[in-house]
Structures are given as C-alpha cells and as structure tokens.
Design an enzyme around this catalytic site. Sequence first.
Site, short mmCIF file in Angstrom:
data_model
loop_
_atom_site.label_atom_id
_atom_site.label_comp_id
_atom_site.label_asym_id
_atom_site.label_seq_id
_atom_site.Cartn_x
_atom_site.Cartn_y
_atom_site.Cartn_z
N ASN A 10 26.00 -7.16 29.42
CA ASN A 10 25.77 -5.75 29.74
C ASN A 10 27.13 -5.09 29.92
O ASN A 10 27.79 -5.29 30.93
CB ASN A 10 24.95 -5.63 31.03
CG ASN A 10 24.81 -4.19 31.50
OD1 ASN A 10 25.19 -3.25 30.78
ND2 ASN A 10 24.28 -4.00 32.70
N LYS A 12 27.88 -2.02 30.31
CA LYS A 12 27.85 -0.87 31.21
C LYS A 12 28.67 0.29 30.61
O LYS A 12 28.78 0.40 29.38
CB LYS A 12 28.31 -1.28 32.61
CG LYS A 12 27.48 -2.44 33.16
CD LYS A 12 27.75 -2.75 34.60
CE LYS A 12 26.97 -3.95 35.05
NZ LYS A 12 27.10 -4.22 36.49
N HIS A 94 17.87 -1.58 35.42
CA HIS A 94 19.07 -2.14 36.05
C HIS A 94 19.27 -1.47 37.41
O HIS A 94 18.96 -0.30 37.61
CB HIS A 94 20.28 -1.93 35.15
CG HIS A 94 21.48 -2.69 35.61
ND1 HIS A 94 22.30 -2.25 36.62
CD2 HIS A 94 21.97 -3.89 35.21
CE1 HIS A 94 23.25 -3.14 36.82
NE2 HIS A 94 23.08 -4.13 35.99
N GLU A 96 21.74 -0.25 38.70
CA GLU A 96 22.52 0.98 38.64
C GLU A 96 21.65 2.17 38.19
O GLU A 96 21.85 3.30 38.66
CB GLU A 96 23.74 0.79 37.73
CG GLU A 96 24.79 -0.10 38.40
CD GLU A 96 25.48 -1.10 37.48
OE1 GLU A 96 26.06 -2.09 38.00
OE2 GLU A 96 25.43 -0.93 36.25
N GLU A 164 18.94 -9.87 39.55
CA GLU A 164 20.35 -9.56 39.79
C GLU A 164 20.50 -9.05 41.22
O GLU A 164 20.33 -7.85 41.50
CB GLU A 164 20.82 -8.48 38.82
CG GLU A 164 20.72 -8.89 37.36
CD GLU A 164 21.52 -7.99 36.46
OE1 GLU A 164 21.29 -6.76 36.45
OE2 GLU A 164 22.41 -8.49 35.76
N GLY A 170 29.27 -7.34 40.38
CA GLY A 170 30.60 -6.77 40.39
C GLY A 170 31.43 -7.12 41.61
O GLY A 170 32.52 -6.58 41.81
N SER A 210 27.97 -11.53 39.01
CA SER A 210 29.25 -12.24 39.04
C SER A 210 29.20 -13.62 38.38
O SER A 210 29.80 -14.59 38.88
CB SER A 210 29.77 -12.34 40.49
OG SER A 210 30.06 -11.06 40.98
#
Length: 247
Positions: A10, A12, A94, A96, A164, A170, A210
């Site tokens: 991904n 992003k 996701h 985000e 996730e 991240g 991660s």
Amino acid sequence: MGRKFFVGGNWKLNGNKKSIDGIIEFMNAGPLNADTEVVVGPPSCYLEYVRSKLKGNIGVAAQNCFKVPSGAFTGDISPAMIKDIGLRYVILGHSERRNVFGETDELIGEKIEHAVSEGLIVIACIGEKLEEREAGKTEEVVFSQTKTIIKHTKDWSKVVIAYEPIWAIGTGKTATPEQAQSVHASLRKFISENASKEIADNVRILYGGSVSAANCKELGQKPDIDGFLVGGASLKPDFVKIVNARA
Ligand SMILES: O=C(COP(=O)(O)O)NO
C-alpha cells in the site's frame, strides 16, 4: 488449509514517476515466489502507469473507490473505472480512510458490496486504536468491523481481510507474532460462527502494521497469518524479501 499467501503493498500518498520507476525495477527483477499472490497499490493517478510497466503476475490495486459506477461524486473513482483500466484489486476501509476521511463501517460495507459485485477483489481493512487495545476492546472493535463486512459480502472468493492494528501502522511497533496470531485466530473463529466454517477456513487474513524484512518470516510462519498488507516497506527493495517470507 490451502490458503494462497498474499502480500500487498500500500503505497499510500507517496511517489512520483521517478521513484515509481525504481519500485517497478526491483519488483520486475524479483525474483518473486510464484506461490505468493502479489499486489501493489499506487495512488490513483499512477494506476495505469504502474500496470503498463509491471511484468509477470504482479497485481495492481486502487487504494480506495466509491460505491456506485458513476455520478456526481467529485474526486472519487469507481470499481467500473478500476476494471476499465485492466485492474482487479481495490483496498477498502483502510484506517486512514476511516480516521482521516471519516468513512463509517456501513459506508465501507456498501463499498465492499459494490466492488465485489463489479468483480473486483477487495482487501478489506480492519483494526483497533491503541486506546481500544489498552482498554481490552480489540476483539469488540474488530468483530464489529468484521460483522459489517460479513453483512455486505456476497462472494467471499473476492474478499481478503487485512487486520492492521492502528498502533502498529507507521510506528515501527509491530504486533508480536503471538499478538497478531491471537487476533487472526479470533477473527477466523468469529467468521466461522457468523458466516460459515468454509468461509472462515478459506478467507485470507493479512497482517499489516510495520511489517519489515526483519519480522516477516516469523510473522508469516503463524498458522492464521496468510500474508501482509505493507505500507512503508513496500516502497523499498526489501519488499521482495517480504513477498518471499514463506519461500
Ligand atoms: O497501513 C499499512 C501498514 O503501513 P506500515 O507498513 O507503514 O506500518 N498498510 O495498509
């Protein structure tokens, strides 16, 4: 279970044609384990560019889409358009999209239902926040998210789940293999009880948060971890090692 290992990248909101050419170079060079299903997810404006440059069986995924074929929805794209440029995958839900863009479980469910009805393979994302884990609410949160996915999924051959944990995205704070396996096993049990044992036995459940070349092999050996959805590390040559985690 004969679940094919699946590794998605991904990207992003990252990249430009120069950096993308570098990713395409190491992806085309591989070598990539033929027994792993591999997908990369560029920003929308580079989808066709990446598809035109990748060799072999590497799939390309959109990072998001809306829930209708067309209409007055400025700024979005549809599953029909993703198919029209020759792609087969889309990432939906996701964290985000949920936490930055305010997408609800129900909207994500409706997007999943429409994308699957258009024949796309959906990587459906779930995961809890740090404060939810610390409050012991991990299963409550991911079960609720999964319940909505179950409600809207009519063809499970077209859905891959990506767990996730938001606190691992991240941050470099990867879930331990035991933490990830525990949630994956609970999810598979929940799907067995709320959809069917056959669906639960066959659905791939990816881990994301991660993942790196250093931790992917131990994570990948766990029985209910069927692959990864990788962010930052998918932009670098070590992503090939993650794809080959089970090789
Ligand atoms: O969001 C992620 C994970 O990102 P990182 O690998 O950078 O933690 N995958 O969709």
